[in-house]
Each structure stands twice: as C-alpha cells, then as structure tokens.
Write a protein that holds these residues in place. Structure first.
Motif, mmCIF file in Angstrom:
data_model
loop_
_atom_site.group_PDB
_atom_site.id
_atom_site.type_symbol
_atom_site.label_atom_id
_atom_site.label_comp_id
_atom_site.label_asym_id
_atom_site.label_seq_id
_atom_site.Cartn_x
_atom_site.Cartn_y
_atom_site.Cartn_z
ATOM 1 N N UNK A 1 -9.253 -7.553 104.791
ATOM 2 C CA UNK A 1 -10.384 -7.331 105.499
ATOM 3 C C UNK A 1 -10.180 -7.482 107.239
ATOM 4 N N UNK A 2 -10.402 -6.502 107.897
ATOM 5 C CA UNK A 2 -10.243 -6.881 109.309
ATOM 6 C C UNK A 2 -11.335 -6.276 110.015
ATOM 7 N N UNK A 3 -11.716 -6.759 111.409
ATOM 8 C CA UNK A 3 -12.913 -6.234 112.029
ATOM 9 C C UNK A 3 -13.569 -7.435 112.429
ATOM 10 N N UNK A 4 -15.009 -7.227 112.797
ATOM 11 C CA UNK A 4 -15.736 -8.313 113.183
ATOM 12 C C UNK A 4 -15.847 -9.389 112.206
ATOM 13 N N UNK B 1 3.977 -3.887 100.733
ATOM 14 C CA UNK B 1 2.895 -3.099 100.886
ATOM 15 C C UNK B 1 1.520 -3.901 101.543
ATOM 16 N N UNK B 2 1.058 -3.344 102.412
ATOM 17 C CA UNK B 2 0.125 -3.732 103.313
ATOM 18 C C UNK B 2 -0.984 -2.951 103.257
ATOM 19 N N UNK B 3 -2.374 -3.415 102.850
ATOM 20 C CA UNK B 3 -3.521 -2.744 102.688
ATOM 21 C C UNK B 3 -4.603 -3.057 103.717
ATOM 22 N N UNK B 4 -5.059 -2.361 104.574
ATOM 23 C CA UNK B 4 -5.970 -2.860 105.574
ATOM 24 C C UNK B 4 -7.322 -2.043 105.483
ATOM 25 N N UNK B 5 -8.405 -2.768 105.274
ATOM 26 C CA UNK B 5 -9.681 -2.188 105.373
ATOM 27 C C UNK B 5 -10.479 -2.906 106.517
ATOM 28 N N UNK B 6 -10.864 -1.918 107.405
ATOM 29 C CA UNK B 6 -11.461 -2.341 108.764
ATOM 30 C C UNK B 6 -12.974 -2.150 108.496
ATOM 31 N N UNK B 7 -13.703 -3.201 108.824
ATOM 32 C CA UNK B 7 -15.129 -3.054 108.753
ATOM 33 C C UNK B 7 -15.787 -3.021 110.331
ATOM 34 N N UNK B 8 -15.032 -2.393 111.128
ATOM 35 C CA UNK B 8 -15.318 -2.112 112.437
ATOM 36 C C UNK B 8 -14.352 -1.224 112.843
ATOM 37 N N UNK B 9 -14.580 -0.485 114.213
ATOM 38 C CA UNK B 9 -13.816 0.307 114.864
ATOM 39 C C UNK B 9 -12.512 -0.249 115.033
ATOM 40 N N UNK B 10 -11.456 0.501 114.636
ATOM 41 C CA UNK B 10 -9.995 0.059 114.841
ATOM 42 C C UNK B 10 -9.640 -0.090 116.530
ATOM 43 N N UNK C 1 -1.118 -23.225 97.164
ATOM 44 C CA UNK C 1 -0.489 -24.697 96.471
ATOM 45 C C UNK C 1 -0.295 -24.136 94.993
ATOM 46 N N UNK C 2 -1.321 -23.578 94.513
ATOM 47 C CA UNK C 2 -1.554 -23.375 93.008
ATOM 48 C C UNK C 2 -1.007 -22.116 92.508
ATOM 49 N N UNK C 3 -0.873 -21.187 93.297
ATOM 50 C CA UNK C 3 -0.258 -19.923 92.694
ATOM 51 C C UNK C 3 0.960 -19.325 93.438
ATOM 52 N N UNK C 4 2.069 -19.988 93.482
ATOM 53 C CA UNK C 4 3.075 -19.786 94.128
ATOM 54 C C UNK C 4 3.850 -18.516 93.666
ATOM 55 N N UNK C 5 3.754 -18.087 92.633
ATOM 56 C CA UNK C 5 4.433 -16.857 92.190
ATOM 57 C C UNK C 5 3.937 -15.453 92.395
ATOM 58 N N UNK C 6 2.738 -15.226 92.905
ATOM 59 C CA UNK C 6 1.844 -13.952 93.126
ATOM 60 C C UNK C 6 2.761 -13.061 93.870
ATOM 61 N N UNK C 7 2.319 -11.656 92.981
ATOM 62 C CA UNK C 7 2.967 -10.747 93.546
ATOM 63 C C UNK C 7 1.956 -9.713 94.436
ATOM 64 N N UNK C 8 0.882 -9.845 94.003
ATOM 65 C CA UNK C 8 -0.325 -9.138 94.555
ATOM 66 C C UNK C 8 -1.332 -10.053 94.732
ATOM 67 N N UNK C 9 -2.168 -9.884 95.969
ATOM 68 C CA UNK C 9 -3.292 -10.684 96.521
ATOM 69 C C UNK C 9 -4.396 -9.862 97.236
ATOM 70 N N UNK C 10 -5.689 -10.241 96.899
ATOM 71 C CA UNK C 10 -6.789 -9.741 97.668
ATOM 72 C C UNK C 10 -7.493 -10.885 97.992
ATOM 73 N N UNK C 11 -7.611 -11.550 99.039
ATOM 74 C CA UNK C 11 -8.688 -12.578 99.393
ATOM 75 C C UNK C 11 -9.344 -12.073 100.921
ATOM 76 N N UNK C 12 -10.672 -12.621 101.008
ATOM 77 C CA UNK C 12 -10.977 -12.292 102.405
ATOM 78 C C UNK C 12 -11.021 -13.541 103.262
ATOM 79 N N UNK C 13 -10.466 -13.181 104.505
ATOM 80 C CA UNK C 13 -10.320 -14.189 105.406
ATOM 81 C C UNK C 13 -11.095 -13.843 106.810
ATOM 82 N N UNK C 14 -11.702 -15.307 107.029
ATOM 83 C CA UNK C 14 -12.259 -15.363 108.406
ATOM 84 C C UNK C 14 -11.651 -15.298 109.493
ATOM 85 N N UNK C 15 -12.261 -14.786 110.609
ATOM 86 C CA UNK C 15 -11.446 -14.757 111.728
ATOM 87 C C UNK C 15 -10.734 -16.030 112.315
ATOM 88 N N UNK C 16 -11.040 -17.051 111.746
ATOM 89 C CA UNK C 16 -10.258 -18.407 112.261
ATOM 90 C C UNK C 16 -9.388 -18.884 111.128
#
Length: 487
Positions: A383-386, A408-417, A347-362
C-alpha cells in the motif's frame, strides 16, 4: 488442400485458452467444429462473466444469457411460463444451435437468480415480480439438472427461494466435487445429497443463526476425501455444532478458510488438522479473535500459506505461531497495520515467495530487511500514499534490494499517485541492468477514489516503451477484483 485438425487435438489446444475469453470468442467464427468446442468451454462456467466484464455491461450480458436459457427450455416449461405471464425475448425465433445447458459443469443458483432479476425491469400485470422470478428460476434449474450429465460444482444458498424437491429430483450429483451452501437449506436436500454424493473435495458453508440439521452433519461425515473447507458465520451464525462431524477429515483436509464477524467462535479445533497446507482467517469487526491463543504453539509441518488479510489476533500470538511455522511458509498475508509483525517476518519467514503486509511511512528499513533476508521472495503487494510508503521510494528499494527471484510488484495507492515519468524511467533502467534479466510484472490496483499512475499519459509512454522491450509486464486491476483473491 485444406487440413483440419482432429476434434480431440483442437479440444486440447482450446483448453489452454480457457482463461483467454477474447481468443475463445474469436474461435466461434471459424467453423462449426471450432464453434462447438469453444462454446463447450465458454459454457462450462458461464457465471464467471462477472469477473471479466465491466460492471455497466453486466445487465445487458445477463439478459442475453437469460434469453438463451429461455430458448433452451423444454416446450413444457416455456408453455408453463407463458401461461403465467412470463415473456422474455429470445435471441432469435430459430431453435438454439446447441444445447447450451448440457455443457455446464458449474451451477450457481445464486447467479441464476441474479440474471433472472433483470426481467424486473419489464412491466407485468398478472403476478408480482418476486413470483415471476421464482417461477423462472425453478424452471431454469430443472432444465440444468436434467441436462447436465456430471455436475462438478454447485452453489446453493438459502436466500434463494426455490423448490429443491422439484429442482433436484433425479439430478446426477454423484460426481459433484465442490459444494457451496447455507446451513438452513431444507434438510431433505442434504439427506438426498448424503445418500449419493460422497466425493466432495471442497465444501463451503454459510452458517445462519438457526439450528443446524442432522442431515447437514451427515453430509459432512459421509465425505471420503474432503480437502478444502470454508466456514462463514455472520450475524449470529455459529459453526460449533458441526465440529464433531469434521473430525473424520483430520487427515485429508489441506485447506481451511474461516470467515466471521464474531471473535468468540472456536478455533482450537484447527489443531486437529495437522496436514493443513493453507489457513485463511477473514474476521471483521475490529476485534482480535481470542481463541487463536490456543493455536499459537501448534505446529503445522506442511503449512505453506497463512492469510490473515483483515483483523489480526494479538501480535504476541501471531509471533509465537510464526516461530513454530514461519520457516515453511511460502505465502503470507497480513491486512492489519502492525510494525511488530512486519519486523519479525524477515526473521521467522525466510522462505517466503509471496507477501502482503501494510507498511507505515516510516518503515522503509523494515521493507529493506525483508528483501535482504527473504531471498526467495517473488511477489509483494504494498500500500502506498498518505501515511503509507511513497511509490518512488518503493521502486528504488525494489530495484536495489530485491533478489534475483523477484518478479512481481503490486502497488495499491490510497491517495493520488505522484509518480513522474522520470521516476519510472529510472526504475526501469535499473531493473533492465539487473543480473537476473527477469521481466517485472508491475500491477497497479486501482481505487476509483484516486488517480493512479496510468492517468499520466507520459507515464504510459514510458511504460509501453519498456513493455515493448520485454523489460516489464504491466496491467491494472480494480480493487474489488484483487480483493476477491483474499475473500
């Protein structure tokens, strides 16, 4: 008939290879001219070898650098060290081909101390190892100071015991543009520096729990065009006493980095720096830094990068801040898990080019909303994983909802892929069929506690197949290497 490019042309070409160390190393073997130009670039910042060499090989490389430096020492220093029982083997009995220290533009006293520590593996009878290290470090620093014609960056922290009056006497620091230092260094060093060095563009200070000298304050005040400032205060350190010295730079400062484990340090002074383009908060300890409340309604019209990669202020403070400043942001990094913050980014950052936030599984729906609303987004780290998002679902959303600018997609897995070859193939086919036809940089951030997707040989076959066709670019990076970008 052989044709030799002029040295200035070769120099221009080799400058583009500065980040490609293997290519530069290969140039060393062509001829003496190529070797000299390559050596000059490689030794400009010899300390960055730690970022490009595996951990287990660093002691061996450190010893090689140290022995080369010892070989370059003037005879007076060699005799002094030898008389004090310091015996470090040099690569050869012949004199060095080049005066390597003269090529350096970046001097890290911390890294000199680190490479000198490798001699601690040798048995010494005359002096204890701390004294030997002290002697070697001082002689090496003196050599650098006498040989470097125009030092650009100096890293000098107080945990390193040196005789600064000897090491820096007569040093040419007029052209110094970057300084990293500690607040409790001998005031005489800061006094000497403040008399000649007025062109710092970047200043980083580690604050110790001791009074700050007037000489350091004077050094800060004496700068004419300070653009980048980093303040770090841990274990009782405090930057309050230098704030009045900073006010002179309210119009020039464009980058500000604040690092601390104390959430009671003042932040309201930041409001004075209206030209800031980048602000980074690295606060640790599990606390919300309360003084951010005084910044929540401040407008920074030029702010493009907001980095809060660790502990975060109260969400309501950040939301108000983004209401005022989010539209201009091009990069945003939040390292604290907050569905409230995630939901307001689109809503407030429509012009972003790069982003890092942590999403829960839902929170897949929030990720979709961000992709749909942030049409300029080029890169995202997830971040991905459990307890976090699932890799396969992330790939599906990226293929379906990311804009034509995304690359560009960066994936950081906190469990077995759990990614399978068919998952990757489906994703790559979808990416290949996109209208934009941009190749995708897929970067896997590895945590050595877990197996990432490249462990599966079939996965790598699929990756290499689409890599060969230019559909994707693929690489893996260590977690520590990636985190250095945010610290």
């Amino acid at each position: 008939m052989s044709c030799q490019l002029p040295a200035d042309c070769l120099n221009e070409i080799f400058e583009y290879l500065e980040e490609d160390k293997p290519a530069l190393y290969s140039c060393l073997l062509v001829n003496r001219l190529w070797c000299k130009i390559s050596i000059r670039i490689l030794w400009r910042n010899i300390w960055n070898f730690r970022c490009s060499i595996a951990y287990q090989h660093r002691p061996k490389v450190s010893l090689k650098i140290l022995s080369t430096l010892i070989a370059c020492l003037p005879d007076e220093s060699k005799k002094f060290l030898n008389n004090n029982g310091v015996l470090i083997p040099t690569p050869t009995s012949e004199p060095p081909l080049f005066n390597y220290p003269a090529f350096c533009k970046f001097l890290s006293i911390y890294d000199i101390f680190q490479i000198v520590e490798v001699i601690g593996e040798k048995p010494y009878d005359i002096l204890n190892i701390k004294t030997i290290n002290y002697l070697v470090v001082n002689e090496v620093i003196k050599m650098f100071m006498n040989q470097i014609s125009a030092l650009k960056k100096l890293i000098y922290i107080s945990t390193i015991s040196i005789n600064s009056n000897i090491c820096f006497s007569g040093a040419n620091l007029v052209d110094l543009s970057e300084l990293c230092c500690s607040s409790d260094i001998n005031p005489e060093f800061y006094y000497q520096l403040s008399q000649t060095c007025h062109n710092l563009h970047s200043l980083a200070i580690d604050f110790e729990p001791k009074p700050i000298s007037n000489e350091l304050k004077e050094l800060i005040s004496s700068q004419r065009n300070l653009k980048e400032l980093s303040l770090s205060a841990y274990d009782g350190g405090d930057w309050t006493d230098i704030l009045s010295s900073l006010m002179k730079h309210s119009n020039t400062l464009i980058k500000l980095y604040l690092n601390s484990d104390n959430d009671n340090l003042p932040l309201s002074f930041i409001a004075s720096f209206s030209n800031l383009q980048e602000i980074e908060f690295s606060f640790f300890g599990g606390y919300h830094f309360e003084d951010f409340e005084k910044l929540q309604y401040v407008i920074f019209p030029k702010l493009q990068i907001l980095d809060i990669s660790y502990d975060c202020p109260k969400p309501e403070y950040v939301i108000n801040f983004l209401k005022n400043n989010g539209k201009n942001l091009q990069e945003c990094y939040f390292g604290e898990d907050s569905s409230v913050l995630n939901s307001i980014i689109a809503e407030f950052c429509p012009n972003l080019k790069k982003l890092f936030v942590i999403f829960d599984d839902d929170e897949l729906d929030i990720l979709i909303t961000i992709f749909n609303n942030c049409q300029y987004l080029e890169s995202i780290k997830i971040w991905c994983g459990i307890n976090f998002l699932i890799e396969k679902e992330v790939l599906e959303i990226v293929a379906k909802h990311s804009s034509e600018n995304f690359c560009e997609l960066k994936l950081y897995n906190l469990s077995e892929s759990e990614l399978l070859p068919e998952d990757l193939k489906t994703f790559f086919v979808s990416w290949k069929n996109r209208p934009s036809k941009k190749s995708l940089s897929l970067i896997i951030i590895k945590d050595y506690n877990y197996n990432s997707l490249e462990i599966n040989e079939e996965n790598m076959k699929i990756i290499n197949h689409y890599k060969n066709f230019g559909i994707i670019k693929f690489k893996t990076v260590d977690f520590e290497e990636e985190e250095l970008k945010y610290v």
